[in-house]
Scaffold this motif. Structure first.
Motif, PDB file in Angstrom:
ATOM      1  N   LYS A  73      71.393  80.150  72.086  1.00  0.00           N
ATOM      2  CA  LYS A  73      71.723  79.113  71.106  1.00  0.00           C
ATOM      3  C   LYS A  73      73.233  78.961  70.929  1.00  0.00           C
ATOM      4  N   GLY A  74      73.993  79.810  71.630  1.00  0.00           N
ATOM      5  CA  GLY A  74      75.439  79.660  71.622  1.00  0.00           C
ATOM      6  C   GLY A  74      76.159  80.381  70.504  1.00  0.00           C
ATOM      7  N   ILE A  75      75.652  81.538  70.090  1.00  0.00           N
ATOM      8  CA  ILE A  75      76.326  82.284  69.019  1.00  0.00           C
ATOM      9  C   ILE A  75      77.608  82.943  69.522  1.00  0.00           C
ATOM     10  N   PHE A  76      77.707  83.135  70.838  1.00  0.00           N
ATOM     11  CA  PHE A  76      78.927  83.667  71.439  1.00  0.00           C
ATOM     12  C   PHE A  76      79.446  82.651  72.462  1.00  0.00           C
ATOM     13  N   SER A  77      80.565  82.948  73.067  1.00  0.00           N
ATOM     14  CA  SER A  77      81.109  82.083  74.117  1.00  0.00           C
ATOM     15  C   SER A  77      80.190  82.134  75.337  1.00  0.00           C
ATOM     16  N   PRO A  78      80.260  81.127  76.223  1.00  0.00           N
ATOM     17  CA  PRO A  78      79.407  81.128  77.424  1.00  0.00           C
ATOM     18  C   PRO A  78      79.564  82.393  78.267  1.00  0.00           C
ATOM     19  N   PHE A  79      80.797  82.891  78.369  1.00  0.00           N
ATOM     20  CA  PHE A  79      81.016  84.092  79.177  1.00  0.00           C
ATOM     21  C   PHE A  79      80.355  85.310  78.542  1.00  0.00           C
ATOM     22  N   VAL A  80      80.584  85.511  77.249  1.00  0.00           N
ATOM     23  CA  VAL A  80      80.002  86.665  76.554  1.00  0.00           C
ATOM     24  C   VAL A  80      78.480  86.560  76.535  1.00  0.00           C
ATOM     25  N   THR A  81      77.965  85.349  76.403  1.00  0.00           N
ATOM     26  CA  THR A  81      76.514  85.143  76.424  1.00  0.00           C
ATOM     27  C   THR A  81      75.921  85.615  77.745  1.00  0.00           C
ATOM     28  N   ALA A  82      76.528  85.192  78.857  1.00  0.00           N
ATOM     29  CA  ALA A  82      76.038  85.589  80.182  1.00  0.00           C
ATOM     30  C   ALA A  82      76.161  87.097  80.379  1.00  0.00           C
ATOM     31  N   LEU A  83      77.253  87.666  79.888  1.00  0.00           N
ATOM     32  CA  LEU A  83      77.486  89.108  80.014  1.00  0.00           C
ATOM     33  C   LEU A  83      76.448  89.917  79.250  1.00  0.00           C
ATOM     34  N   ILE A  84      76.283  89.613  77.971  1.00  0.00           N
ATOM     35  CA  ILE A  84      75.359  90.383  77.132  1.00  0.00           C
ATOM     36  C   ILE A  84      73.918  90.188  77.589  1.00  0.00           C
ATOM     37  N   GLU A  85      73.581  88.969  77.990  1.00  0.00           N
ATOM     38  CA  GLU A  85      72.222  88.710  78.485  1.00  0.00           C
ATOM     39  C   GLU A  85      71.921  89.565  79.711  1.00  0.00           C
ATOM     40  N   ALA A  86      72.821  89.546  80.686  1.00  0.00           N
ATOM     41  CA  ALA A  86      72.609  90.316  81.912  1.00  0.00           C
ATOM     42  C   ALA A  86      72.569  91.817  81.619  1.00  0.00           C
ATOM     43  N   ALA A  87      73.481  92.286  80.778  1.00  0.00           N
ATOM     44  CA  ALA A  87      73.544  93.718  80.467  1.00  0.00           C
ATOM     45  C   ALA A  87      72.267  94.185  79.767  1.00  0.00           C
ATOM     46  N   CYS A  88      71.768  93.386  78.825  1.00  0.00           N
ATOM     47  CA  CYS A  88      70.549  93.754  78.092  1.00  0.00           C
ATOM     48  C   CYS A  88      69.333  93.792  79.013  1.00  0.00           C
ATOM     49  N   ILE A  89      69.182  92.760  79.824  1.00  0.00           N
ATOM     50  CA  ILE A  89      68.008  92.669  80.695  1.00  0.00           C
ATOM     51  C   ILE A  89      68.034  93.744  81.779  1.00  0.00           C
ATOM     52  N   VAL A  90      69.205  93.986  82.350  1.00  0.00           N
ATOM     53  CA  VAL A  90      69.326  95.026  83.374  1.00  0.00           C
ATOM     54  C   VAL A  90      69.102  96.410  82.760  1.00  0.00           C
ATOM     55  N   ALA A  91      69.628  96.628  81.554  1.00  0.00           N
ATOM     56  CA  ALA A  91      69.432  97.912  80.877  1.00  0.00           C
ATOM     57  C   ALA A  91      67.953  98.170  80.623  1.00  0.00           C
ATOM     58  N   TYR A  92      67.219  97.113  80.268  1.00  0.00           N
ATOM     59  CA  TYR A  92      65.786  97.252  79.974  1.00  0.00           C
ATOM     60  C   TYR A  92      64.980  97.515  81.243  1.00  0.00           C
ATOM     61  N   PHE A  93      65.101  96.649  82.227  1.00  0.00           N
ATOM     62  CA  PHE A  93      64.290  96.795  83.437  1.00  0.00           C
ATOM     63  C   PHE A  93      64.748  97.967  84.310  1.00  0.00           C
ATOM     64  N   GLY A  94      65.999  98.373  84.154  1.00  0.00           N
ATOM     65  CA  GLY A  94      66.497  99.499  84.931  1.00  0.00           C
ATOM     66  C   GLY A  94      66.376 100.829  84.224  1.00  0.00           C
ATOM     67  N   PHE A  95      65.797 100.824  83.000  1.00  0.00           N
ATOM     68  CA  PHE A  95      65.677 102.053  82.207  1.00  0.00           C
ATOM     69  C   PHE A  95      67.047 102.737  82.098  1.00  0.00           C
TER      70      PHE A  95
END
Length: 256
Positions: A65-87
């Motif tokens: 929804k754009g609560i952060f900048s586009p760069f930070v959004t992409a960063l946090i999204e990738a980090a969260c999803i990778v952290a979850y699926f990668g244990f």
């Protein structure tokens, strides 16, 4: 530190267990000391609730929804999803102080195949000799696809930092420096607060706990150990069993 030193010497000699020797009886005095230390150890009362699939899905929805900048959004999204699926442990994708190419994730540590990505961990908590391990992250047809999120993040990263060598940090903040634990956790907790959860109940280990909890009732224990890179049964400590599941288990004891 003394016991850690002894364990290191034993491992160098090919003996896996510190308490028992391969050529003699048990080291009873050392075993007694070890038990005493464990009894005196103060257990942390800090809550570490799991970040399950549903919670992370809500987090990503808020992120987009754009609560952060586009760069930070992409960063946090990738980090969260990778952290979850990668244990992953938080320290396996972030840095505490200085970035170190010998142990922290670099661009060269991610490779893409047709339907999966390979994340190479050069070191981790359970890999003191830095043998390294490859984590396979497979594509899925959901909004929480680790491969797609990594591709999106790397595209945004390239558009912001056009020059990057293979030894550069994989996850970087908007200033180009390696993603720190503080930056990552603060942003995760900000999102959790927005979706109505108490952020103080979650920390960097919550992704690993959430992954183990989410699959506990769906796959066999040995697969959980493989996914989480556990060599012992300690993975059961990470699984949070709902009261409803315990109730159903007790009801199963009732025979007609």
């Amino acid at each position: 530190m003394y016991i850690c030193g002894l364990r290191y010497i034993y491992l160098q000699s090919g003996v896996q267990c510190l308490i028992s020797s391969c050529c003699s009886s048990k080291l009873l005095r050392l075993e007694t000391i070890y038990r005493g230390i464990k009894k005196q150890e103060v257990k942390s009362s800090r809550k570490r609730l799991p970040l399950t699939y549903d919670i992370i899905k809500n987090m990503i929805t808020v992120l987009q929804k754009g609560i952060f900048s586009p760069f930070v959004t992409a960063l946090i999204e990738a980090a969260c999803i990778v952290a979850y699926f990668g244990f992953l442990r938080c320290g396996e994708l972030t840095v505490n102080t200085e970035f170190d190419t010998s142990c922290n994730l670099c661009i060269e540590d991610i490779t893409f195949e047709e339907d999966y990505a390979i994340l190479h961990l050069k070191s981790s908590k359970t890999d003191p000799f830095r043998s390294g391990v490859n984590i396979h992250l497979f594509k899925n047809n959901t909004s929480l696809c680790p491969v797609k999120s990594l591709i999106r993040y790397l595209a945004v990263r390239r558009s912001r930092f056009s020059i990057a060598c293979n030894s550069s940090p994989l996850f970087v903040m908007a200033n180009g420096e390696a993603l720190t634990r503080t930056f990552f956790i603060n942003h995760v907790r900000s999102i959790l607060e927005i979706i109505g959860l108490n952020p103080s109940n979650y920390n960097g280990h919550s992704f690993r706990i959430g992954a183990a909890t989410s699959v506990a009732s769906k796959i066999e224990d040995h697969l959980i150990k493989i996914l989480g890179r556990w060599s012992s049964e300690c993975c059961t400590r990470y699984i949070h069993t709902p009261k409803s599941t315990i109730k159903q288990a007790q009801l199963a004891l009732i025979s007609d």
